[in-house]
Design a protein around this motif. Structure first.
Motif, mmCIF file in Angstrom:
data_model
loop_
_atom_site.group_PDB
_atom_site.id
_atom_site.type_symbol
_atom_site.label_atom_id
_atom_site.label_comp_id
_atom_site.label_asym_id
_atom_site.label_seq_id
_atom_site.Cartn_x
_atom_site.Cartn_y
_atom_site.Cartn_z
ATOM 1 N N SER A 148 2.614 0.846 12.623
ATOM 2 C CA SER A 148 1.505 1.296 11.409
ATOM 3 C C SER A 148 1.304 1.372 10.545
ATOM 4 C CB SER A 148 0.809 2.627 12.971
ATOM 5 O OG SER A 148 0.074 1.716 13.587
ATOM 6 N N VAL A 149 2.126 2.376 9.929
ATOM 7 C CA VAL A 149 2.774 2.627 8.379
ATOM 8 C C VAL A 149 3.118 0.802 7.844
ATOM 9 C CG1 VAL A 149 4.209 3.434 6.706
ATOM 10 C CG2 VAL A 149 2.946 4.619 8.847
ATOM 11 N N PHE A 150 3.572 0.586 8.670
ATOM 12 C CA PHE A 150 3.721 -1.256 8.126
ATOM 13 C C PHE A 150 3.022 -2.086 8.091
ATOM 14 C CE2 PHE A 150 7.155 -4.296 9.041
ATOM 15 C CZ PHE A 150 7.522 -5.037 7.550
ATOM 16 N N ALA A 151 2.005 -1.517 8.999
ATOM 17 C CA ALA A 151 0.575 -2.058 8.866
ATOM 18 C C ALA A 151 -0.277 -1.949 7.686
ATOM 19 C CB ALA A 151 0.026 -2.802 9.876
ATOM 20 N N VAL A 152 -0.298 -0.819 7.740
ATOM 21 C CA VAL A 152 -1.599 -0.010 7.373
ATOM 22 C C VAL A 152 -0.812 -0.482 5.080
ATOM 23 C CG1 VAL A 152 -2.530 2.036 6.096
ATOM 24 C CG2 VAL A 152 -1.324 1.364 8.519
ATOM 25 N N GLY A 153 0.448 0.336 5.349
ATOM 26 C CA GLY A 153 1.202 -0.311 4.162
ATOM 27 C C GLY A 153 0.868 -1.820 3.847
ATOM 28 N N GLY A 154 1.468 -2.997 4.560
ATOM 29 C CA GLY A 154 1.132 -3.837 3.573
ATOM 30 C C GLY A 154 -0.156 -4.500 3.930
ATOM 31 N N ALA A 155 -1.282 -3.831 4.265
ATOM 32 C CA ALA A 155 -2.823 -4.289 4.526
ATOM 33 C C ALA A 155 -2.769 -3.966 2.701
ATOM 34 C CB ALA A 155 -3.306 -2.908 5.272
ATOM 35 N N LEU A 156 -2.619 -2.544 2.211
ATOM 36 C CA LEU A 156 -3.218 -2.316 0.929
ATOM 37 C C LEU A 156 -2.209 -3.035 -0.360
ATOM 38 C CD1 LEU A 156 -3.040 1.967 1.512
ATOM 39 C CD2 LEU A 156 -4.749 0.522 1.676
ATOM 40 N N LEU A 157 -1.382 -3.610 0.071
ATOM 41 C CA LEU A 157 -0.443 -4.227 -0.893
ATOM 42 C C LEU A 157 -1.165 -5.244 -0.785
ATOM 43 C CD1 LEU A 157 3.394 -3.358 -0.690
ATOM 44 C CD2 LEU A 157 2.112 -3.145 -2.532
ATOM 45 N N PHE A 158 -1.593 -5.911 0.191
ATOM 46 C CA PHE A 158 -2.035 -7.149 -0.160
ATOM 47 C C PHE A 158 -3.984 -7.489 -0.694
ATOM 48 C CE2 PHE A 158 -5.454 -10.387 1.916
ATOM 49 C CZ PHE A 158 -4.153 -11.455 2.435
ATOM 50 N N ALA A 159 -3.885 -6.299 -1.043
ATOM 51 C CA ALA A 159 -5.226 -5.912 -1.359
ATOM 52 C C ALA A 159 -4.481 -5.663 -3.149
ATOM 53 C CB ALA A 159 -6.105 -4.499 -1.469
ATOM 54 N N LEU A 160 -3.573 -4.686 -2.962
ATOM 55 C CA LEU A 160 -3.659 -4.188 -4.734
ATOM 56 C C LEU A 160 -2.328 -5.616 -5.411
ATOM 57 C CD1 LEU A 160 -2.863 -0.702 -3.995
ATOM 58 C CD2 LEU A 160 -4.873 -1.555 -4.910
ATOM 59 N N ALA A 161 -1.952 -6.123 -4.603
ATOM 60 C CA ALA A 161 -1.084 -6.712 -5.405
ATOM 61 C C ALA A 161 -0.684 -8.014 -4.298
ATOM 62 C CB ALA A 161 0.876 -6.965 -5.566
ATOM 63 N N PRO A 162 -1.547 -8.571 -4.702
ATOM 64 C CA PRO A 162 -2.405 -10.107 -3.944
ATOM 65 C C PRO A 162 -1.308 -11.079 -4.522
ATOM 66 C CG PRO A 162 -4.529 -9.406 -5.476
ATOM 67 C CD PRO A 162 -3.412 -8.311 -5.253
ATOM 68 N N ASN A 163 -0.718 -11.520 -5.962
ATOM 69 C CA ASN A 163 -0.022 -12.617 -6.430
ATOM 70 C C ASN A 163 1.077 -11.850 -6.434
ATOM 71 O OD1 ASN A 163 -2.566 -13.278 -7.574
ATOM 72 N ND2 ASN A 163 -3.023 -11.933 -9.500
ATOM 73 N N THR A 164 1.053 -10.986 -5.338
ATOM 74 C CA THR A 164 3.088 -11.206 -5.359
ATOM 75 C C THR A 164 3.378 -11.345 -4.035
ATOM 76 O OG1 THR A 164 3.373 -8.656 -4.594
ATOM 77 C CG2 THR A 164 3.669 -9.275 -7.348
ATOM 78 N N ALA A 165 4.579 -11.999 -3.550
ATOM 79 C CA ALA A 165 5.250 -11.343 -2.063
ATOM 80 C C ALA A 165 5.344 -10.787 -0.765
ATOM 81 C CB ALA A 165 6.776 -12.472 -2.331
ATOM 82 N N ALA A 166 4.115 -9.547 -2.145
ATOM 83 C CA ALA A 166 4.129 -8.679 -1.448
ATOM 84 C C ALA A 166 3.304 -8.792 -0.106
ATOM 85 C CB ALA A 166 4.047 -7.340 -1.865
ATOM 86 N N VAL A 167 2.149 -9.423 -0.034
ATOM 87 C CA VAL A 167 1.132 -9.959 0.952
ATOM 88 C C VAL A 167 1.551 -10.789 2.114
ATOM 89 C CG1 VAL A 167 -0.503 -10.694 -1.116
ATOM 90 C CG2 VAL A 167 0.978 -12.245 0.257
ATOM 91 N N GLY A 168 3.253 -10.285 2.256
ATOM 92 C CA GLY A 168 3.844 -11.304 2.838
ATOM 93 C C GLY A 168 4.137 -10.085 4.333
ATOM 94 N N PHE A 169 4.311 -8.610 3.294
ATOM 95 C CA PHE A 169 4.370 -7.636 4.873
ATOM 96 C C PHE A 169 3.524 -7.334 5.747
ATOM 97 C CE2 PHE A 169 7.211 -6.912 1.200
ATOM 98 C CZ PHE A 169 8.033 -6.190 1.891
ATOM 99 N N VAL A 170 2.498 -7.496 5.283
ATOM 100 C CA VAL A 170 0.814 -7.621 6.246
ATOM 101 C C VAL A 170 1.584 -8.355 7.280
ATOM 102 C CG1 VAL A 170 -0.841 -9.121 4.896
ATOM 103 C CG2 VAL A 170 -1.157 -6.799 6.535
ATOM 104 N N PHE A 171 1.730 -9.501 7.430
ATOM 105 C CA PHE A 171 2.070 -10.158 8.436
ATOM 106 C C PHE A 171 3.440 -10.597 8.798
ATOM 107 C CE2 PHE A 171 -0.836 -12.783 4.974
ATOM 108 C CZ PHE A 171 -1.863 -13.570 5.580
ATOM 109 N N LEU A 172 3.881 -9.503 8.506
ATOM 110 C CA LEU A 172 5.175 -9.639 9.334
ATOM 111 C C LEU A 172 5.304 -7.833 9.696
ATOM 112 C CD1 LEU A 172 8.741 -9.599 9.495
ATOM 113 C CD2 LEU A 172 8.501 -8.665 6.957
ATOM 114 N N ALA A 173 4.144 -7.531 9.463
ATOM 115 C CA ALA A 173 4.407 -5.941 10.862
ATOM 116 C C ALA A 173 3.525 -7.097 11.776
ATOM 117 C CB ALA A 173 3.556 -5.395 9.444
ATOM 118 N N SER A 174 2.072 -7.668 11.514
ATOM 119 C CA SER A 174 2.091 -7.931 13.264
ATOM 120 C C SER A 174 2.861 -8.964 13.696
ATOM 121 C CB SER A 174 0.815 -8.733 12.718
ATOM 122 O OG SER A 174 -0.435 -8.414 11.431
ATOM 123 N N THR A 175 4.222 -9.124 13.067
ATOM 124 C CA THR A 175 4.898 -10.056 13.520
ATOM 125 C C THR A 175 5.701 -8.752 14.960
ATOM 126 O OG1 THR A 175 5.224 -11.981 12.830
ATOM 127 C CG2 THR A 175 7.167 -11.222 13.842
#
Length: 390
Positions: free
Chosen positions: A83-110
């Motif tokens: 859950s921490v992984f998914a929420v953290g990745g989701a927030l990075l998805f929103a705050l740093a959309p132009n970086t590779a950090a958006v991949g963390f939310v997809f990795l969290a789902s996996t």
């Protein structure tokens, strides 16, 4: 764990799963982490830099932890980490959309699909990640005016990789089950091989006992008798006893050779072996019934009886016609060996008779019977009948 002599195929088959489970995830986590850090260093966030760096550190730490087995963690701890992984990745998805950090939310789902055993927990994490991502990206774009807002439909796809994780987990379990089954099969095969080896040793021991035991016992008896006769001054009778001992020795050598031949031919079907014995002795052979599976010790007894009966027929009734009948029945196997007899007054009655004694003992041990005697008048000749349970 492989041991010497075991099949190494399962170990070879396990190379691909080890690569997928132990190397692929660390590589993906490391790649996303390194690229994200480099991009944040080159293009420092204009707003919320501290929050972005803190979230990056959290998701990198949890992502690194996901590369290790979680079997020792409780289900609640696993759910909290994902859950921490998914929420953290989701927030990075929103705050740093132009970086590779958006991949963390997809990795969290996996990770949720792969690590969590409960399907409810898996879909709960996927739902949380999707909702948080949608809400965070809308707030970041509309209220906080964070540059680089991702396309709206991408936020709906963050939960899809959980199916990849579930598939990986199911595959891992299937491979583990297959490896366990392979190990069980190898152990069963090794146990069967040991049992077969012990049975073969016992069978060879019986052959040695039947062939050499009777012959050597008879030789020893005759030599003891010769010794007693010599002590009593009966040299002629002592010499006769020695000659009988020599006859037993020669007979024992022949029996030993036939036993070795029978052991070598034991791998052939019983009917083929008996037919070859008949052909090699100028005897007729008939096979009746439907040949089927016969126990090794039963087949060996039939072969040894056929050899002994053919040898006795040629020895005691030279020139007689010999015929073998091998009959397969539902529960029994029968061997009948008959000869037409020697001319009147020409039948050789010499011999120890130990061969037939051994055959009777062998038949009795297998729950069968053996009869040897002259044919009923007016027929002439001799017959040997063996009956054994299959």
């Amino acid at each position: 764990m492989n041991t010497e002599g075991e099949d190494t195929a399962p170990a070879t088959a396990g190379v691909a799963p080890r690569f997928g489970d132990e190397l692929l995830r660390p590589f993906v986590v490391a790649a996303i982490s390194v690229i994200t850090v480099i991009e944040l260093l080159e293009r420092a966030p204009l707003r919320f830099a501290v929050v972005i760096w803190a979230l990056t550190a959290v998701v990198i730490a949890v992502g690194a932890a996901s590369a290790f087995p979680w079997r020792r963690l409780r289900d609640s701890a696993q759910f909290a980490l994902v859950s921490v992984f998914a929420v953290g990745g989701a927030l990075l998805f929103a705050l740093a959309p132009n970086t590779a950090a958006v991949g963390f939310v997809f990795l969290a789902s996996t990770t949720a699909g792969e690590k969590l055993a409960s399907r409810k927990a898996v879909f709960a994490v996927a739902g949380i990640a999707t909702v948080v991502t949608m809400v965070a990206t809308r707030i970041a774009g509309s209220l906080l005016h964070v540059p680089g807002e991702p396309v709206w439909w991408l936020t709906l796809a963050v939960g899809l990789p959980l199916y990849v994780g579930v598939a990986r987990r199911e595959r891992s379990h299937a491979l583990a089950a297959a490896e366990f089954a392979a190990q069980q099969n190898r152990r069963a095969a090794a146990s069967e091989a040991r049992e077969a080896a012990l049975e073969e040793r016992s069978r060879i021991a019986r052959e040695i006992h039947d062939v050499l035991g009777h012959s050597l016992s008879g030789i020893a008896l005759q030599l003891d008798m010769a010794d007693v006769l010599l002590a009593g001054g009966r040299d002629t009778d002592a010499g006769e006893a020695v000659r009988r001992a020599r006859t037993l020795a020669v007979s024992g050598i022949g029996e030993t050779r036939r036993a070795i031949q029978a052991l070598r031919e034991d791998t052939l079907p019983l009917a083929v072996t008996v037919s070859r014995l008949a052909d090699g002795s100028d005897a007729g052979c008939t096979v009746e019934g439907e040949p089927g599976e016969v126990r090794v010790e039963v087949a060996q007894a039939v072969i040894r009886t056929a050899q002994e009966a053919i040898t006795n027929a040629h020895r005691h009734a030279p020139g007689a016609e010999v015929n073998l009948v091998l009959r397969y029945e539902d529960r029994l196997i029968r061997l009948t060996v008959t000869d037409t007899g020697a001319p009147a007054g020409h039948r050789d009655e010499s011999g120890s008779g130990m061969g037939l004694v051994g055959m009777r003992e062998r038949a009795s041990l297998l729950g069968g019977t053996l009869h040897a005697g002259p044919l009923e008048p007016p027929a002439r000749g001799w017959t040997v009948r063996l009956e054994l349970p299959r």
